[in-house]
Design a protein around this motif. Structure first.
Motif, PDB file in Angstrom:
ATOM      1  N   ASN A 135       0.817  -1.211   0.000  1.00  0.00           N
ATOM      2  CA  ASN A 135       0.000   0.000   0.000  1.00  0.00           C
ATOM      3  C   ASN A 135       0.854   1.266   0.000  1.00  0.00           C
ATOM      4  O   ASN A 135       0.348   2.344  -0.277  1.00  0.00           O
ATOM      5  CB  ASN A 135      -0.960   0.010   1.192  1.00  0.00           C
ATOM      6  CG  ASN A 135      -2.120  -0.944   0.986  1.00  0.00           C
ATOM      7  OD1 ASN A 135      -2.511  -1.208  -0.148  1.00  0.00           O
ATOM      8  ND2 ASN A 135      -2.639  -1.485   2.068  1.00  0.00           N
ATOM      9  N   GLN A 136       2.134   1.158   0.322  1.00  0.00           N
ATOM     10  CA  GLN A 136       3.023   2.317   0.315  1.00  0.00           C
ATOM     11  C   GLN A 136       3.997   2.178  -0.850  1.00  0.00           C
ATOM     12  O   GLN A 136       4.667   1.159  -0.982  1.00  0.00           O
ATOM     13  CB  GLN A 136       3.801   2.404   1.621  1.00  0.00           C
ATOM     14  CG  GLN A 136       2.930   2.649   2.820  1.00  0.00           C
ATOM     15  CD  GLN A 136       3.754   2.698   4.090  1.00  0.00           C
ATOM     16  OE1 GLN A 136       4.934   2.406   4.082  1.00  0.00           O
ATOM     17  NE2 GLN A 136       3.110   3.070   5.180  1.00  0.00           N
ATOM     18  N   ILE A 137       4.061   3.215  -1.670  1.00  0.00           N
ATOM     19  CA  ILE A 137       4.905   3.138  -2.859  1.00  0.00           C
ATOM     20  C   ILE A 137       6.386   3.088  -2.499  1.00  0.00           C
ATOM     21  O   ILE A 137       7.197   2.543  -3.249  1.00  0.00           O
ATOM     22  CB  ILE A 137       4.610   4.303  -3.825  1.00  0.00           C
ATOM     23  CG1 ILE A 137       5.206   4.013  -5.186  1.00  0.00           C
ATOM     24  CG2 ILE A 137       5.134   5.615  -3.276  1.00  0.00           C
ATOM     25  CD1 ILE A 137       4.610   4.788  -6.304  1.00  0.00           C
ATOM     26  N   SER A 138       6.770   3.611  -1.336  1.00  0.00           N
ATOM     27  CA  SER A 138       8.186   3.596  -0.955  1.00  0.00           C
ATOM     28  C   SER A 138       8.691   2.183  -0.663  1.00  0.00           C
ATOM     29  O   SER A 138       9.892   1.967  -0.581  1.00  0.00           O
ATOM     30  CB  SER A 138       8.431   4.505   0.244  1.00  0.00           C
ATOM     31  OG  SER A 138       7.722   4.025   1.358  1.00  0.00           O
ATOM     32  N   ARG A 139       7.795   1.238  -0.539  1.00  0.00           N
ATOM     33  CA  ARG A 139       8.210  -0.153  -0.328  1.00  0.00           C
ATOM     34  C   ARG A 139       8.505  -0.863  -1.639  1.00  0.00           C
ATOM     35  O   ARG A 139       9.075  -1.943  -1.634  1.00  0.00           O
ATOM     36  CB  ARG A 139       7.147  -0.905   0.446  1.00  0.00           C
ATOM     37  CG  ARG A 139       6.999  -0.359   1.839  1.00  0.00           C
ATOM     38  CD  ARG A 139       6.078  -1.206   2.641  1.00  0.00           C
ATOM     39  NE  ARG A 139       5.819  -0.537   3.899  1.00  0.00           N
ATOM     40  CZ  ARG A 139       5.927  -1.145   5.063  1.00  0.00           C
ATOM     41  NH1 ARG A 139       6.283  -2.386   5.123  1.00  0.00           N
ATOM     42  NH2 ARG A 139       5.670  -0.482   6.172  1.00  0.00           N
ATOM     43  N   LEU A 140       8.107  -0.266  -2.756  1.00  0.00           N
ATOM     44  CA  LEU A 140       8.422  -0.830  -4.072  1.00  0.00           C
ATOM     45  C   LEU A 140       9.812  -0.343  -4.445  1.00  0.00           C
ATOM     46  O   LEU A 140      10.029   0.857  -4.602  1.00  0.00           O
ATOM     47  CB  LEU A 140       7.405  -0.369  -5.108  1.00  0.00           C
ATOM     48  CG  LEU A 140       5.960  -0.754  -4.871  1.00  0.00           C
ATOM     49  CD1 LEU A 140       5.078  -0.101  -5.914  1.00  0.00           C
ATOM     50  CD2 LEU A 140       5.811  -2.261  -4.906  1.00  0.00           C
ATOM     51  N   ARG A 141      10.748  -1.261  -4.599  1.00  0.00           N
ATOM     52  CA  ARG A 141      12.123  -0.869  -4.873  1.00  0.00           C
ATOM     53  C   ARG A 141      12.730  -1.749  -5.944  1.00  0.00           C
ATOM     54  O   ARG A 141      12.540  -2.958  -5.955  1.00  0.00           O
ATOM     55  CB  ARG A 141      12.958  -0.961  -3.604  1.00  0.00           C
ATOM     56  CG  ARG A 141      12.449  -0.037  -2.517  1.00  0.00           C
ATOM     57  CD  ARG A 141      13.237  -0.165  -1.278  1.00  0.00           C
ATOM     58  NE  ARG A 141      12.670   0.687  -0.234  1.00  0.00           N
ATOM     59  CZ  ARG A 141      13.068   0.690   1.001  1.00  0.00           C
ATOM     60  NH1 ARG A 141      14.055  -0.092   1.363  1.00  0.00           N
ATOM     61  NH2 ARG A 141      12.509   1.490   1.886  1.00  0.00           N
ATOM     62  N   LEU A 142      13.484  -1.105  -6.818  1.00  0.00           N
ATOM     63  CA  LEU A 142      14.209  -1.808  -7.876  1.00  0.00           C
ATOM     64  C   LEU A 142      15.698  -1.615  -7.632  1.00  0.00           C
ATOM     65  O   LEU A 142      16.193  -0.490  -7.698  1.00  0.00           O
ATOM     66  CB  LEU A 142      13.825  -1.248  -9.253  1.00  0.00           C
ATOM     67  CG  LEU A 142      14.566  -1.853 -10.439  1.00  0.00           C
ATOM     68  CD1 LEU A 142      14.200  -3.320 -10.612  1.00  0.00           C
ATOM     69  CD2 LEU A 142      14.251  -1.078 -11.706  1.00  0.00           C
ATOM     70  N   PRO A 143      16.432  -2.703  -7.332  1.00  0.00           N
ATOM     71  CA  PRO A 143      17.877  -2.556  -7.123  1.00  0.00           C
ATOM     72  C   PRO A 143      18.581  -2.222  -8.441  1.00  0.00           C
ATOM     73  O   PRO A 143      18.398  -2.910  -9.445  1.00  0.00           O
ATOM     74  CB  PRO A 143      18.322  -3.923  -6.606  1.00  0.00           C
ATOM     75  CG  PRO A 143      17.113  -4.749  -6.468  1.00  0.00           C
ATOM     76  CD  PRO A 143      15.976  -4.052  -7.097  1.00  0.00           C
ATOM     77  N   VAL A 144      19.360  -1.159  -8.435  1.00  0.00           N
ATOM     78  CA  VAL A 144      20.075  -0.697  -9.623  1.00  0.00           C
ATOM     79  C   VAL A 144      21.501  -0.364  -9.216  1.00  0.00           C
ATOM     80  O   VAL A 144      21.725   0.215  -8.149  1.00  0.00           O
ATOM     81  CB  VAL A 144      19.391   0.557 -10.230  1.00  0.00           C
ATOM     82  CG1 VAL A 144      20.149   1.072 -11.434  1.00  0.00           C
ATOM     83  CG2 VAL A 144      17.958   0.257 -10.605  1.00  0.00           C
ATOM     84  N   ARG A 145      22.438  -0.723 -10.057  1.00  0.00           N
ATOM     85  CA  ARG A 145      23.847  -0.359  -9.856  1.00  0.00           C
ATOM     86  C   ARG A 145      24.111   0.840 -10.755  1.00  0.00           C
ATOM     87  O   ARG A 145      24.066   0.728 -11.971  1.00  0.00           O
ATOM     88  CB  ARG A 145      24.739  -1.525 -10.232  1.00  0.00           C
ATOM     89  CG  ARG A 145      26.192  -1.233 -10.185  1.00  0.00           C
ATOM     90  CD  ARG A 145      26.765  -1.216  -8.892  1.00  0.00           C
ATOM     91  NE  ARG A 145      27.617  -2.222  -8.384  1.00  0.00           N
ATOM     92  CZ  ARG A 145      27.847  -2.267  -7.084  1.00  0.00           C
ATOM     93  NH1 ARG A 145      27.229  -1.445  -6.292  1.00  0.00           N
ATOM     94  NH2 ARG A 145      28.684  -3.123  -6.587  1.00  0.00           N
ATOM     95  N   VAL A 146      24.340   2.009 -10.162  1.00  0.00           N
ATOM     96  CA  VAL A 146      24.525   3.248 -10.909  1.00  0.00           C
ATOM     97  C   VAL A 146      25.996   3.653 -10.860  1.00  0.00           C
ATOM     98  O   VAL A 146      26.603   3.650  -9.789  1.00  0.00           O
ATOM     99  CB  VAL A 146      23.646   4.386 -10.332  1.00  0.00           C
ATOM    100  CG1 VAL A 146      23.894   5.693 -11.065  1.00  0.00           C
ATOM    101  CG2 VAL A 146      22.180   4.015 -10.394  1.00  0.00           C
ATOM    102  N   ARG A 147      26.538   3.984 -12.013  1.00  0.00           N
ATOM    103  CA  ARG A 147      27.884   4.553 -12.092  1.00  0.00           C
ATOM    104  C   ARG A 147      27.703   6.027 -12.388  1.00  0.00           C
ATOM    105  O   ARG A 147      27.173   6.396 -13.432  1.00  0.00           O
ATOM    106  CB  ARG A 147      28.691   3.879 -13.182  1.00  0.00           C
ATOM    107  CG  ARG A 147      30.114   4.369 -13.255  1.00  0.00           C
ATOM    108  CD  ARG A 147      30.986   3.381 -14.005  1.00  0.00           C
ATOM    109  NE  ARG A 147      32.336   3.868 -14.156  1.00  0.00           N
ATOM    110  CZ  ARG A 147      33.244   3.899 -13.201  1.00  0.00           C
ATOM    111  NH1 ARG A 147      32.935   3.456 -12.012  1.00  0.00           N
ATOM    112  NH2 ARG A 147      34.453   4.361 -13.420  1.00  0.00           N
ATOM    113  N   GLY A 148      28.077   6.870 -11.426  1.00  0.00           N
ATOM    114  CA  GLY A 148      27.852   8.294 -11.603  1.00  0.00           C
ATOM    115  C   GLY A 148      28.638   9.106 -10.601  1.00  0.00           C
ATOM    116  O   GLY A 148      29.567   8.622  -9.961  1.00  0.00           O
ATOM    117  N   THR A 149      28.252  10.351 -10.469  1.00  0.00           N
ATOM    118  CA  THR A 149      28.934  11.276  -9.571  1.00  0.00           C
ATOM    119  C   THR A 149      27.913  11.962  -8.672  1.00  0.00           C
ATOM    120  O   THR A 149      26.763  12.154  -9.058  1.00  0.00           O
ATOM    121  CB  THR A 149      29.760  12.299 -10.378  1.00  0.00           C
ATOM    122  OG1 THR A 149      30.541  13.075  -9.494  1.00  0.00           O
ATOM    123  CG2 THR A 149      28.874  13.218 -11.183  1.00  0.00           C
TER     124      THR A 149
END
Length: 178
Positions: free
Chosen positions: A94-108
């Motif tokens: 019911n809470q959107i903050s519990r939906l998570r997609l693990p992503v490996r980001v290369r950035g700054t």
């Protein structure tokens, strides 16, 4: 305030990346939440969480915006799965903050200061994404984005060319002496 932005036709990958990636580029594991927005430049801004539970914004800017379409599609699917689970009685979805997609980001990283309701400046972090990887619905790893374009070192190039010329001259002189 004057607009000092270059016209889009004059923005090359080198110019774009020089403005975006001013600090060290590093790999950061992020859990993206399917909450999207756009900033005043038209860049994609996605809410993310990094350990230990800090909330950040991940920015997909410039030419990398088109590459982020597959990531946006995957997060929309994640949001639809969460909505279906919530309809079936799954309380956690019911809470959107519990939906998570693990992503490996290369950035700054970039710091940003914004005034809060009382007028105090609040510090927040943004992660400017150069490259990223995530798992699609079939379980395959999707890699997208480009590494930051690095300026050519013309001094090094000229020195390399001079060494090559000198080596060729020495080889010709050695051939004549034989």
């Amino acid at each position: 305030m004057t607009n000092r932005r270059r016209p889009p036709m004059q923005v090359t990958p080198l110019v774009e990346d020089a403005g975006l990636f001013k600090r060290e580029v590093r790999d950061v594991p992020v859990e993206l939440v399917p909450v999207f927005s756009r900033n005043n430049r038209g860049d994609l801004v996605v809410k993310g969480l990094v350990s230990p539970g800090a909330e950040i914004e991940v920015i997909f800017a410039g030419r990398r915006l088109r590459e982020a379409a597959s990531l946006v599609e995957r997060m929309k699917q994640l949001r639809m799965q969460g909505a279906r689970s919530a309809l079936n009685g799954h309380e956690a979805m019911n809470q959107i903050s519990r939906l998570r997609l693990p992503v490996r980001v290369r950035g700054t990283w970039r710091l940003r200061f914004e005034p809060d309701a009382s007028g105090w400046e609040v510090k927040s972090y943004q992660l400017l994404a150069a490259q990223w990887g995530f798992t699609d619905l079939e379980g395959y790893t999707v890699l997208a984005g480009w590494p930051p374009a690095e300026p050519e070192n013309r001094v090094q190039d000229r020195a390399r060319e001079a060494r090559a010329r000198n080596a060729a001259v020495r080889a010709m002189q050695a051939a004549r002496e034989r």
